[in-house]
Design a protein around this motif. Structure first.
Motif, PDB file in Angstrom:
ATOM      1  N   MET A 101       0.824  -1.204   0.000  1.00  0.00           N
ATOM      2  CA  MET A 101       0.000   0.000   0.000  1.00  0.00           C
ATOM      3  C   MET A 101       0.862   1.259   0.000  1.00  0.00           C
ATOM      4  SD  MET A 101      -3.127  -1.023  -0.191  1.00  0.00           S
ATOM      5  CE  MET A 101      -2.566  -2.471  -1.106  1.00  0.00           C
ATOM      6  N   LEU A 102       1.944   1.253   0.780  1.00  0.00           N
ATOM      7  CA  LEU A 102       2.822   2.422   0.813  1.00  0.00           C
ATOM      8  C   LEU A 102       3.512   2.631  -0.535  1.00  0.00           C
ATOM      9  CD1 LEU A 102       4.389   2.086   4.380  1.00  0.00           C
ATOM     10  CD2 LEU A 102       2.525   3.590   3.647  1.00  0.00           C
ATOM     11  N   GLU A 103       3.856   1.541  -1.206  1.00  0.00           N
ATOM     12  CA  GLU A 103       4.449   1.655  -2.542  1.00  0.00           C
ATOM     13  C   GLU A 103       3.432   2.235  -3.522  1.00  0.00           C
ATOM     14  OE1 GLU A 103       6.500   1.491  -6.133  1.00  0.00           O
ATOM     15  OE2 GLU A 103       7.149   1.717  -4.053  1.00  0.00           O
ATOM     16  N   GLN A 104       2.198   1.811  -3.420  1.00  0.00           N
ATOM     17  CA  GLN A 104       1.172   2.378  -4.294  1.00  0.00           C
ATOM     18  C   GLN A 104       0.948   3.850  -3.984  1.00  0.00           C
ATOM     19  OE1 GLN A 104      -2.167  -0.306  -3.849  1.00  0.00           O
ATOM     20  NE2 GLN A 104      -1.265  -1.837  -5.202  1.00  0.00           N
ATOM     21  N   HIS A 105       1.009   4.224  -2.715  1.00  0.00           N
ATOM     22  CA  HIS A 105       0.938   5.647  -2.363  1.00  0.00           C
ATOM     23  C   HIS A 105       2.085   6.411  -3.025  1.00  0.00           C
ATOM     24  CE1 HIS A 105      -1.677   5.403   1.547  1.00  0.00           C
ATOM     25  NE2 HIS A 105      -2.279   4.899   0.494  1.00  0.00           N
ATOM     26  N   ARG A 106       3.289   5.826  -3.008  1.00  0.00           N
ATOM     27  CA  ARG A 106       4.438   6.484  -3.624  1.00  0.00           C
ATOM     28  C   ARG A 106       4.195   6.686  -5.125  1.00  0.00           C
ATOM     29  NH1 ARG A 106       8.345   5.848  -6.825  1.00  0.00           N
ATOM     30  NH2 ARG A 106       7.721   3.696  -7.309  1.00  0.00           N
ATOM     31  N   GLN A 107       3.625   5.680  -5.776  1.00  0.00           N
ATOM     32  CA  GLN A 107       3.337   5.790  -7.204  1.00  0.00           C
ATOM     33  C   GLN A 107       2.315   6.899  -7.477  1.00  0.00           C
ATOM     34  OE1 GLN A 107       2.156   1.914  -8.615  1.00  0.00           O
ATOM     35  NE2 GLN A 107       3.983   0.921  -7.790  1.00  0.00           N
ATOM     36  N   VAL A 108       1.320   7.029  -6.610  1.00  0.00           N
ATOM     37  CA  VAL A 108       0.330   8.094  -6.760  1.00  0.00           C
ATOM     38  C   VAL A 108       0.983   9.460  -6.566  1.00  0.00           C
ATOM     39  CG1 VAL A 108      -1.736   9.139  -5.738  1.00  0.00           C
ATOM     40  CG2 VAL A 108      -1.656   6.664  -6.142  1.00  0.00           C
ATOM     41  N   THR A 109       1.816   9.580  -5.522  1.00  0.00           N
ATOM     42  CA  THR A 109       2.501  10.849  -5.260  1.00  0.00           C
ATOM     43  C   THR A 109       3.375  11.246  -6.436  1.00  0.00           C
ATOM     44  OG1 THR A 109       2.508  10.479  -2.873  1.00  0.00           O
ATOM     45  CG2 THR A 109       4.130  12.021  -3.726  1.00  0.00           C
ATOM     46  N   GLU A 110       4.089  10.295  -6.998  1.00  0.00           N
ATOM     47  CA  GLU A 110       4.950  10.548  -8.151  1.00  0.00           C
ATOM     48  C   GLU A 110       4.137  11.128  -9.305  1.00  0.00           C
ATOM     49  OE1 GLU A 110       8.428   7.802  -9.657  1.00  0.00           O
ATOM     50  OE2 GLU A 110       6.520   7.104 -10.523  1.00  0.00           O
ATOM     51  N   ARG A 111       2.970  10.581  -9.530  1.00  0.00           N
ATOM     52  CA  ARG A 111       2.121  11.063 -10.619  1.00  0.00           C
ATOM     53  C   ARG A 111       1.532  12.437 -10.312  1.00  0.00           C
ATOM     54  NH1 ARG A 111       2.964   5.960 -11.044  1.00  0.00           N
ATOM     55  NH2 ARG A 111       2.689   4.845 -13.033  1.00  0.00           N
ATOM     56  N   LEU A 112       1.119  12.656  -9.067  1.00  0.00           N
ATOM     57  CA  LEU A 112       0.599  13.975  -8.694  1.00  0.00           C
ATOM     58  C   LEU A 112       1.665  15.048  -8.863  1.00  0.00           C
ATOM     59  CD1 LEU A 112      -1.478  13.104  -5.493  1.00  0.00           C
ATOM     60  CD2 LEU A 112      -2.384  13.775  -7.732  1.00  0.00           C
ATOM     61  N   GLU A 113       2.900  14.725  -8.526  1.00  0.00           N
ATOM     62  CA  GLU A 113       3.983  15.693  -8.663  1.00  0.00           C
ATOM     63  C   GLU A 113       4.284  16.004 -10.122  1.00  0.00           C
ATOM     64  OE1 GLU A 113       7.136  13.896  -6.424  1.00  0.00           O
ATOM     65  OE2 GLU A 113       6.421  14.707  -4.497  1.00  0.00           O
ATOM     66  N   SER A 114       4.095  15.029 -10.993  1.00  0.00           N
ATOM     67  CA  SER A 114       4.318  15.287 -12.421  1.00  0.00           C
ATOM     68  C   SER A 114       3.159  16.066 -13.032  1.00  0.00           C
ATOM     69  CB  SER A 114       4.520  13.959 -13.169  1.00  0.00           C
ATOM     70  OG  SER A 114       3.292  13.293 -13.383  1.00  0.00           O
ATOM     71  N   ILE A 115       1.976  15.920 -12.453  1.00  0.00           N
ATOM     72  CA  ILE A 115       0.789  16.601 -12.967  1.00  0.00           C
ATOM     73  C   ILE A 115       0.797  18.085 -12.602  1.00  0.00           C
ATOM     74  CG2 ILE A 115      -1.690  16.850 -12.457  1.00  0.00           C
ATOM     75  CD1 ILE A 115      -1.883  13.782 -12.617  1.00  0.00           C
ATOM     76  N   GLU A 116       1.239  18.421 -11.401  1.00  0.00           N
ATOM     77  CA  GLU A 116       1.043  19.794 -10.907  1.00  0.00           C
ATOM     78  C   GLU A 116       1.633  20.871 -11.808  1.00  0.00           C
ATOM     79  OE1 GLU A 116       1.322  22.463  -6.869  1.00  0.00           O
ATOM     80  OE2 GLU A 116       2.490  20.621  -6.982  1.00  0.00           O
ATOM     81  N   PRO A 117       2.921  20.821 -12.193  1.00  0.00           N
ATOM     82  CA  PRO A 117       3.432  21.918 -13.034  1.00  0.00           C
ATOM     83  C   PRO A 117       2.745  21.983 -14.396  1.00  0.00           C
ATOM     84  CG  PRO A 117       5.052  20.132 -12.846  1.00  0.00           C
ATOM     85  CD  PRO A 117       3.965  19.840 -11.865  1.00  0.00           C
ATOM     86  N   LEU A 118       2.373  20.828 -14.921  1.00  0.00           N
ATOM     87  CA  LEU A 118       1.679  20.800 -16.199  1.00  0.00           C
ATOM     88  C   LEU A 118       0.292  21.421 -16.067  1.00  0.00           C
ATOM     89  CD1 LEU A 118       2.268  19.651 -19.065  1.00  0.00           C
ATOM     90  CD2 LEU A 118       0.997  17.616 -18.377  1.00  0.00           C
ATOM     91  N   ARG A 119      -0.395  21.090 -14.981  1.00  0.00           N
ATOM     92  CA  ARG A 119      -1.731  21.651 -14.737  1.00  0.00           C
ATOM     93  C   ARG A 119      -1.657  23.168 -14.600  1.00  0.00           C
ATOM     94  NH1 ARG A 119      -3.968  23.217 -10.187  1.00  0.00           N
ATOM     95  NH2 ARG A 119      -2.420  22.141  -8.905  1.00  0.00           N
ATOM     96  N   LEU A 120      -0.682  23.654 -13.853  1.00  0.00           N
ATOM     97  CA  LEU A 120      -0.549  25.101 -13.648  1.00  0.00           C
ATOM     98  C   LEU A 120      -0.245  25.815 -14.961  1.00  0.00           C
ATOM     99  CD1 LEU A 120       1.469  25.111 -10.297  1.00  0.00           C
ATOM    100  CD2 LEU A 120      -0.966  25.645 -10.620  1.00  0.00           C
ATOM    101  N   ARG A 121       0.601  25.220 -15.801  1.00  0.00           N
ATOM    102  CA  ARG A 121       0.911  25.827 -17.104  1.00  0.00           C
ATOM    103  C   ARG A 121      -0.324  25.839 -17.993  1.00  0.00           C
ATOM    104  NH1 ARG A 121       4.973  22.903 -18.236  1.00  0.00           N
ATOM    105  NH2 ARG A 121       4.309  21.556 -19.957  1.00  0.00           N
ATOM    106  N   TRP A 122      -1.055  24.734 -18.010  1.00  0.00           N
ATOM    107  CA  TRP A 122      -2.266  24.642 -18.833  1.00  0.00           C
ATOM    108  C   TRP A 122      -3.319  25.645 -18.387  1.00  0.00           C
ATOM    109  CZ3 TRP A 122      -7.174  22.485 -17.326  1.00  0.00           C
ATOM    110  CH2 TRP A 122      -8.084  22.344 -18.388  1.00  0.00           C
TER     111      TRP A 122
END
Length: 241
Positions: A101-122
């Motif tokens: 479960m903690l590894e899956q949380h890490r995978q989610v966090t990794e994706r959220l971190e990649s989304i944020e700058p792209l979302r802000l630019r868009w």
């Protein structure tokens, strides 16, 4: 119709410790997970609903999605601090599932971190190419969540119900409430309620703090309906209690 929260072939639940059920964590987790399933099912389409160059629509949708992302991050943060360490300590046989479960949380966090700058630019440009990439990243996040949100409920929560108390689970939930803007929270509550059947809505309203419940009844329901109508023009607004 098969319930989403059904264990799939090859998946195995964590060993459930002996003893009485101490909390209703599984029921509560189903409720919040239904919201996340709905939110990230809708996210790619919401991004694509903004025409190229429509910065007003992109800014609005991007802000809502950013709030969803923040709620998801805080939800996992609370579990990482206030649920999983306790489960691992009190039920050592669950260690492998806790690690998963903690590894899956890490995978989610990794994706959220990649989304944020792209979302802000868009949000600033409403550029078609950026929007397409953002929608695809939300689709990728959705695929990870569809696995995690099911497996956490089906494999881990029955053990949590035996080792954490209601008070401890409420503390984990309060972790998120304390970090969210109260105006946003009362409107967001409408989204969560709308993704759950009436019986679960009633239980949720019993569990939330009285000030939040009052705020929802006074202004939150109206904020929810306005936001839903703006996000999904022409779509019927799901009723809530």
């Amino acid at each position: 119709m098969t319930d989403f929260f059904t264990m799939q072939p090859g998946e195995t639940a964590a060993p459930v410790p002996a003893g009485p059920v101490l909390c209703a964590g599984t029921a509560g987790m189903r409720r919040i997970h239904r919201f996340f399933l709905w939110a990230y099912e809708e996210a790619p389409g919401l991004v694509r609903s903004a025409a190229a160059g429509d910065t007003a629509r992109a800014a609005y949708v991007g802000e809502v999605l950013g709030n969803f992302d923040k709620v998801l991050h805080i939800h996992h943060e609370g579990e990482d601090m206030l649920m999983y360490p306790q489960l691992k300590e009190r039920a050592p046989a669950c260690a492998l599932h806790v690690g998963l479960m903690l590894e899956q949380h890490r995978q989610v966090t990794e994706r959220l971190e990649s989304i944020e700058p792209l979302r802000l630019r868009w949000m600033q440009t409403a550029d078609a190419e950026t929007g397409q990439e953002l929608a695809e990243r939300y689709e990728d996040l959705k695929a990870v969540l569809n696995i995690h949100l099911r497996r956490e409920v089906t494999e881990v929560m029955p053990a949590v119900d035996r080792v954490l108390t209601d008070k401890e689970m409420q503390t984990a939930a309060q972790h998120g409430i304390n970090q969210l803007d109260k105006k946003f929270l009362v409107g967001y509550l409408g989204m969560v309620l709308s993704t759950n059947p009436p019986a679960d809505q009633r239980e949720m309203l019993k569990e939330i703090p009285p000030p939040v419940r009052l705020g929802y009844r006074l202004v939150g329901r109206r904020l929810y309906r306005k936001q839903y109508a703006t996000l999904f023009p022409g779509r019927p607004i799901p009723e809530t209690l």
